[in-house]
Design a protein around this motif. Structure first.
Motif, PDB file in Angstrom:
ATOM      1  N   MET A   1     -29.687  20.839 -22.084  1.00 36.07           N
ATOM      2  CA  MET A   1     -28.531  21.163 -21.448  1.00 36.07           C
ATOM      3  C   MET A   1     -27.900  19.985 -20.411  1.00 36.07           C
ATOM      4  N   ASP A  18     -27.306  16.605 -22.129  1.00 37.19           N
ATOM      5  CA  ASP A  18     -25.904  16.710 -22.908  1.00 37.19           C
ATOM      6  C   ASP A  18     -24.748  16.763 -21.819  1.00 37.19           C
ATOM      7  N   PHE A  19     -25.121  17.069 -20.725  1.00 40.26           N
ATOM      8  CA  PHE A  19     -23.669  17.154 -19.817  1.00 40.26           C
ATOM      9  C   PHE A  19     -23.551  15.619 -19.171  1.00 40.26           C
ATOM     10  N   ARG A  53     -24.599  12.981 -20.693  1.00 39.16           N
ATOM     11  CA  ARG A  53     -23.945  11.993 -21.732  1.00 39.16           C
ATOM     12  C   ARG A  53     -22.429  12.407 -21.903  1.00 39.16           C
ATOM     13  N   ASN A  54     -22.141  13.597 -21.956  1.00 38.55           N
ATOM     14  CA  ASN A  54     -20.750  13.787 -22.248  1.00 38.55           C
ATOM     15  C   ASN A  54     -19.931  13.827 -21.125  1.00 38.55           C
ATOM     16  N   GLU A  55     -20.201  14.208 -19.845  1.00 41.07           N
ATOM     17  CA  GLU A  55     -19.380  14.371 -18.639  1.00 41.07           C
ATOM     18  C   GLU A  55     -19.521  12.970 -17.588  1.00 41.07           C
ATOM     19  N   HIS A  66     -30.883  27.200 -29.157  1.00 39.22           N
ATOM     20  CA  HIS A  66     -29.647  26.750 -28.318  1.00 39.22           C
ATOM     21  C   HIS A  66     -28.418  27.499 -28.756  1.00 39.22           C
ATOM     22  N   TYR A 125     -21.645  24.167 -22.822  1.00 40.06           N
ATOM     23  CA  TYR A 125     -23.112  23.973 -22.521  1.00 40.06           C
ATOM     24  C   TYR A 125     -23.496  25.284 -22.286  1.00 40.06           C
ATOM     25  N   PRO A 126     -24.828  25.473 -22.720  1.00 39.18           N
ATOM     26  CA  PRO A 126     -25.745  26.615 -22.325  1.00 39.18           C
ATOM     27  C   PRO A 126     -25.693  26.994 -21.014  1.00 39.18           C
ATOM     28  N   ILE A 178     -29.758  30.457 -21.187  1.00 45.66           N
ATOM     29  CA  ILE A 178     -31.139  29.866 -21.442  1.00 45.66           C
ATOM     30  C   ILE A 178     -32.345  30.842 -21.273  1.00 45.66           C
TER      31      ILE A 178
END
Lengths: 404, 261
Positions: free
Chosen positions: A20, A23-24, A26-28, B73, B191-192, B197
């Motif tokens: 998570m 991902d944050f 890379r994306n934000e 996920h 996002y999770p 989680i």
């Protein structure tokens, strides 16, 4: 991104947090941060997103508005954010580790209930004011004064090199209540923006962490209610040092993120860039630099895991956290230097991220205790010249049931 | 009503995995496996439908034993439950067999009575076939909507959606039950959450095997060989000239000589 070499030490929960958080980033973070760095602007747009995801109170108990996760999760998020840029990780470190966590550790129940929910939810952004124009590593030399008058303290002084100074709503500052006692005469106070006599400003011309706000705090006879004193009178030095135990952990974990970013970018570049008829990845001296980065990553991850595990257990970890911070920040500086070298002339331009990481890592070996301070600390521990005594208020061990 | 969402566990494209032929044949990839990025849009839409129409959501994934990261996920994002289908049920079969197994799993959700919508991403980043959901619709005998960019409403057993096609967009109505593949324009996957989680990491995900699914395996295609294409040597020519016109003329001559133009 390569799999973590310490993945086998983490729980499934940690691995989900890791995905998570990366991902944050890379994306934000990564799409916007180079431009903020170039313009020396603070990425305000990330604050509500980080607050909504719970980053700003990740390891505070849910009863205080936090996410109720453990200290290893804080490390994982710190690593992921600094994979993108140091400035974003710094925001979490300062706000949470240097302000909210000290209140959680040293505050009265009333102070925790009053201050923490707003901080955990990001309603207020907070900073930490210890360093002064003439007092950095030598904390006992600070000049700020706090004089008690009835149920108030009158604070006067100036703080310098304060991350988020011009962004924060809350300030944890240190001032001497009994100057004649040196380090034992320092006390800690929570100040609020808008109080008369409290002004802030930004510092310009930084070499790195340009997307973070760094500034000064000026206090001219600021009246602070006694209810805003954190800990006992004279406990400020111990509080400040315990704050550093929290923040240095995030710095160390973040530095691991930089090493990982340097590896990812260098591997990608080295496999594509060709010289003398083959990819530069096949040149042994390039391989040597990448191998050094990988070695540093493996060691750094283990040091961070060790410190985070001790924190989870509620075990005093000043030595282990200092070691992790010292090693990981120096390793990150080495990795960024090598990453620029692997990229050649392109690495020297901001077309690639590695030059930004190199500038950022120079600050990481200075703040939260210079490498020289950590060298002396480690020598003192090994020589038996330093011993950590129990604190009146130790950081509580992580309790998954009580915290959630 | 229950919404089932089909997801796949695929290599993390951020890693640029160097998958070897031997790894692909054995399935033992040396890569971090994550939820197929296209499927995240389907999961997000399932959660959104749950919020809008108070339905339950179930994520279903076919994979090797213990391959539940993608399902975890989806649970962390907010789906209510998850089902893992053991890949051995298709015995290395093709897309048709996969669709058959997934359709059988859909029938197993809540006793097979309650699922009225099956959502899927438009393709997987590894297999790239983009036909599994069509096979599932066929096996279930349900209608199929593809490339859906918005689910407008569900009224009296009819679903209204917008679909994108080359150069335009159309609004369609379809009676439930229906299988839907979603386009990336449909939403922005969340996002999770940390709470999600925690829930996901503690969830026990049931696995369905051949004895649970009871479907006839109609395998039609098998891998007999797997190769990486030969890399092609590319030669670069740079045309020198005093003017743009001169360089362009040389380029045109060269292209004609190679019979490109």
């Amino acid at each position: 991104m390569m799999a973590s070499t310490t993945e086998f030490l983490y729980t499934e929960e940690h691995n989900l947090v890791r995905k998570m958080a990366y991902d944050f980033t890379r994306n934000e973070v990564m799409p916007i941060i180079a431009e903020h760095d170039r313009k020396h602007t603070f990425p305000f747009e990330l604050l509500p997103k980080m607050a909504q995801l719970g980053f700003l109170g990740i390891c505070l108990p849910a009863r205080y508005g936090g996410a109720g996760m453990d200290f290893l999760s804080l490390g994982i998020v710190s690593e992921a954010l600094e994979y993108g840029d140091s400035s974003v990780r710094e925001t979490v470190a300062v706000h949470l580790a240097l302000h909210a966590l000290p209140i959680f550790q040293w505050g009265t129940e009333e102070q925790k209930e009053t201050f923490l929910p707003g901080l955990a939810g990001g309603d207020q952004i907070a900073c930490f004011g210890l360093t002064e124009p003439g007092a950095g590593s030598d904390v006992a030399a600070l000049q700020s004064r706090a004089v008690r008058q009835g149920e108030e303290y009158i604070l006067t002084g100036e703080k310098m090199w304060i991350t988020l100074a011009d962004v924060a709503d809350r300030f944890l500052v240190f001032a001497k209540t009994q100057p004649e006692k040196g380090a034992r005469g320092i006390s800690a106070f929570v100040l609020e923006r808008g109080w008369e006599g409290l002004t802030t400003g930004s510092l310009e011309g930084k070499m790195g962490v340009r997307a973070s706000n760094t500034g000064w705090i000026n206090m001219q006879d600021v009246r602070v209610p006694a209810s805003h004193r954190l800990g006992e009178e004279g406990e400020g030095f111990k509080i400040a040092m315990s704050c550093l135990d929290n923040a240095r952990f995030g710095v160390a974990a973040g530095a691991v993120g930089i090493i990982r970013a340097c590896i990812d970018e260098s591997v990608k570049y080295a496999l594509q860039r060709r010289t003398f008829g083959k990819p530069i990845a096949e040149h042994q001296l390039v391989q040597q630099m990448i191998a050094q980065m990988q070695q540093d990553l493996d060691i750094g991850e283990l040091l961070v895991w060790k410190a985070g595990t001790l924190k989870n257990q509620g075990v005093r970890n000043t030595r282990e956290t200092s070691m992790a911070k010292w090693f990981c920040t120096e390793a990150a500086r080495r990795a960024a230097d090598n990453a620029v070298q692997v990229h050649g002339a392109y690495g020297y331009s901001d077309e690639y991220n590695v030059e930004r990481h190199l500038r950022n890592t120079k600050s990481a070996v200075i703040y939260e205790g210079t490498s020289q301070i950590h060298t002396l600390m480690q020598a003192a521990y090994t020589l038996g010249m330093r011993e950590d005594r129990p604190l009146r208020c130790p950081m509580p061990a992580y309790d998954p049931d009580a915290w959630q | 009503m229950n919404v089932a969402v089909l997801i796949k566990q695929t290599p993390d494209t951020a890693e640029l995995p160097k998958v070897t032929v031997a790894e692909a044949q054995s399935g033992e990839l040396q890569a971090t496996m994550v939820i197929n990025p296209w499927d995240e849009f389907a999961v997000e839409e399932a959660i959104d439908l749950s919020d809008r129409f108070s339905c339950d959501t179930t994520a279903i994934s076919l994979g090797r034993e213990g391959e539940t990261d993608a399902l975890k996920h989806a649970l962390a994002m907010g789906v209510d439950s998850a089902l893992h289908v053991d890949e051995s049920v298709v015995e290395g079969g093709d897309e048709w067999a996969t669709a058959e197994a997934l359709a059988a799993a859909v029938r197993k959700v809540d006793g097979g009575e309650d699922v009225e919508i099956v959502l899927a991403g438009k393709m997987s980043v590894d297999g790239n076939s983009g036909v599994i959901y069509a096979g599932v619709a066929c096996k279930l005998g349900w209608d199929l909507l593809v490339n859906v960019t918005r689910i407008v409403d569900i009224v009296d057993g009819t679903l209204i959606a917008e679909q994108a096609f080359e150069g335009g967009q159309e609004t369609v109505e379809v009676p439930l039950p229906v299988v839907i593949s979603v386009a990336k324009e449909i939403n922005e996957p969340r996002y999770p959450s940390f709470m999600g989680i925690r829930k996901a990491s503690r969830a026990a995900i049931p696995t369905l095997g051949r004895e649970d699914l009871e479907f006839p395996l109609s395998r039609t295609t098998r891998w007999t060989d797997l190769n990486k294409p030969e890399t092609e040597e590319v030669q670069v020519r740079i045309f020198e000239g005093a003017s743009v016109e001169e360089k362009a003329a040389q380029l045109a001559d060269a292209l004609m000589a190679e019979r490109v133009i």
